[in-house]
Design a protein around this motif. Structure first.
Motif, PDB file in Angstrom:
ATOM      1  N   GLU A   1      37.124  54.055  55.250  1.00 25.33           N
ATOM      2  CA  GLU A   1      37.737  54.199  56.331  1.00 25.33           C
ATOM      3  C   GLU A   1      38.502  55.321  56.577  1.00 25.33           C
ATOM      4  O   GLU A   1      38.497  56.195  57.391  1.00 25.33           O
ATOM      5  N   CYS A   2      39.488  55.468  55.576  1.00 30.69           N
ATOM      6  CA  CYS A   2      40.313  56.717  55.602  1.00 30.69           C
ATOM      7  C   CYS A   2      39.539  58.102  55.429  1.00 30.69           C
ATOM      8  O   CYS A   2      39.413  58.857  56.198  1.00 30.69           O
TER       9      CYS A   2
ATOM     10  N   ILE B   1      39.530  64.092  52.814  1.00 30.87           N
ATOM     11  CA  ILE B   1      39.662  62.961  51.643  1.00 30.87           C
ATOM     12  C   ILE B   1      38.053  62.623  51.223  1.00 30.87           C
ATOM     13  O   ILE B   1      37.313  62.483  51.973  1.00 30.87           O
TER      14      ILE B   1
ATOM     15  N   PHE C   1      48.191  55.801  50.184  1.00 41.17           N
ATOM     16  CA  PHE C   1      48.358  57.126  50.774  1.00 41.17           C
ATOM     17  C   PHE C   1      49.909  56.885  51.223  1.00 41.17           C
ATOM     18  O   PHE C   1      50.290  55.994  51.838  1.00 41.17           O
TER      19      PHE C   1
ATOM     20  N   ARG D   1      38.003  58.718  58.879  1.00 39.78           N
ATOM     21  CA  ARG D   1      38.889  58.889  60.137  1.00 39.78           C
ATOM     22  C   ARG D   1      39.722  60.155  60.061  1.00 39.78           C
ATOM     23  O   ARG D   1      40.540  60.376  60.783  1.00 39.78           O
ATOM     24  N   CYS D   2      39.822  60.611  58.526  1.00 45.85           N
ATOM     25  CA  CYS D   2      40.565  61.895  58.418  1.00 45.85           C
ATOM     26  C   CYS D   2      40.255  62.969  59.089  1.00 45.85           C
ATOM     27  O   CYS D   2      38.880  63.537  59.331  1.00 45.85           O
TER      28      CYS D   2
ATOM     29  N   CYS E   1      44.161  69.273  54.198  1.00 47.53           N
ATOM     30  CA  CYS E   1      44.971  68.035  54.833  1.00 47.53           C
ATOM     31  C   CYS E   1      45.936  68.628  55.491  1.00 47.53           C
ATOM     32  O   CYS E   1      46.845  69.715  55.154  1.00 47.53           O
TER      33      CYS E   1
ATOM     34  N   CYS F   1      45.400  58.098  57.059  1.00 44.54           N
ATOM     35  CA  CYS F   1      45.374  57.458  56.033  1.00 44.54           C
ATOM     36  C   CYS F   1      46.583  56.337  55.480  1.00 44.54           C
ATOM     37  O   CYS F   1      45.990  55.370  55.197  1.00 44.54           O
TER      38      CYS F   1
ATOM     39  N   ARG G   1      38.715  50.038  53.050  1.00 42.94           N
ATOM     40  CA  ARG G   1      40.032  50.702  53.616  1.00 42.94           C
ATOM     41  C   ARG G   1      39.589  52.305  53.292  1.00 42.94           C
ATOM     42  O   ARG G   1      40.302  53.112  54.006  1.00 42.94           O
ATOM     43  N   VAL G   2      39.718  52.614  51.960  1.00 47.96           N
ATOM     44  CA  VAL G   2      39.467  53.923  51.439  1.00 47.96           C
ATOM     45  C   VAL G   2      38.529  54.738  52.254  1.00 47.96           C
ATOM     46  O   VAL G   2      38.482  55.693  52.561  1.00 47.96           O
TER      47      VAL G   2
END
Length: 63
Positions: free
Chosen positions: A49-50, A59, A24, A53-54, A10, A16, A46-47
């Motif tokens: 998508e996080c 994640i 987050f 897109r990280c 990370c 996120c 949404r999670v």
């Protein structure tokens, strides 16, 4: 579902946090904090998508 973050990967880009600020948070110390490690199914989109897109793919989701 359980959110897992590899903090070695990370970079605290806060993407996120932009998607799910209730789950987050990147604080003034520039570290990512997971505010809700086990969000409900209503937050799955949404999670997910996080996760997608990280930029460092730090994640993941279990369950």
């Amino acid at each position: 579902m359980k959110i897992v973050v590899d903090f070695d990967l990370c970079e605290s880009n806060a993407i996120c946090m932009q998607i799910a600020p209730d789950i987050f948070e990147v604080r003034d110390d520039d570290f990512l904090y997971v505010l809700d490690e086990e969000p409900g199914e209503e937050d799955r989109a949404r999670v997910d998508e996080c996760v997608q897109r990280c930029p460092k793919q730090a994640i993941s989701v279990q369950g």
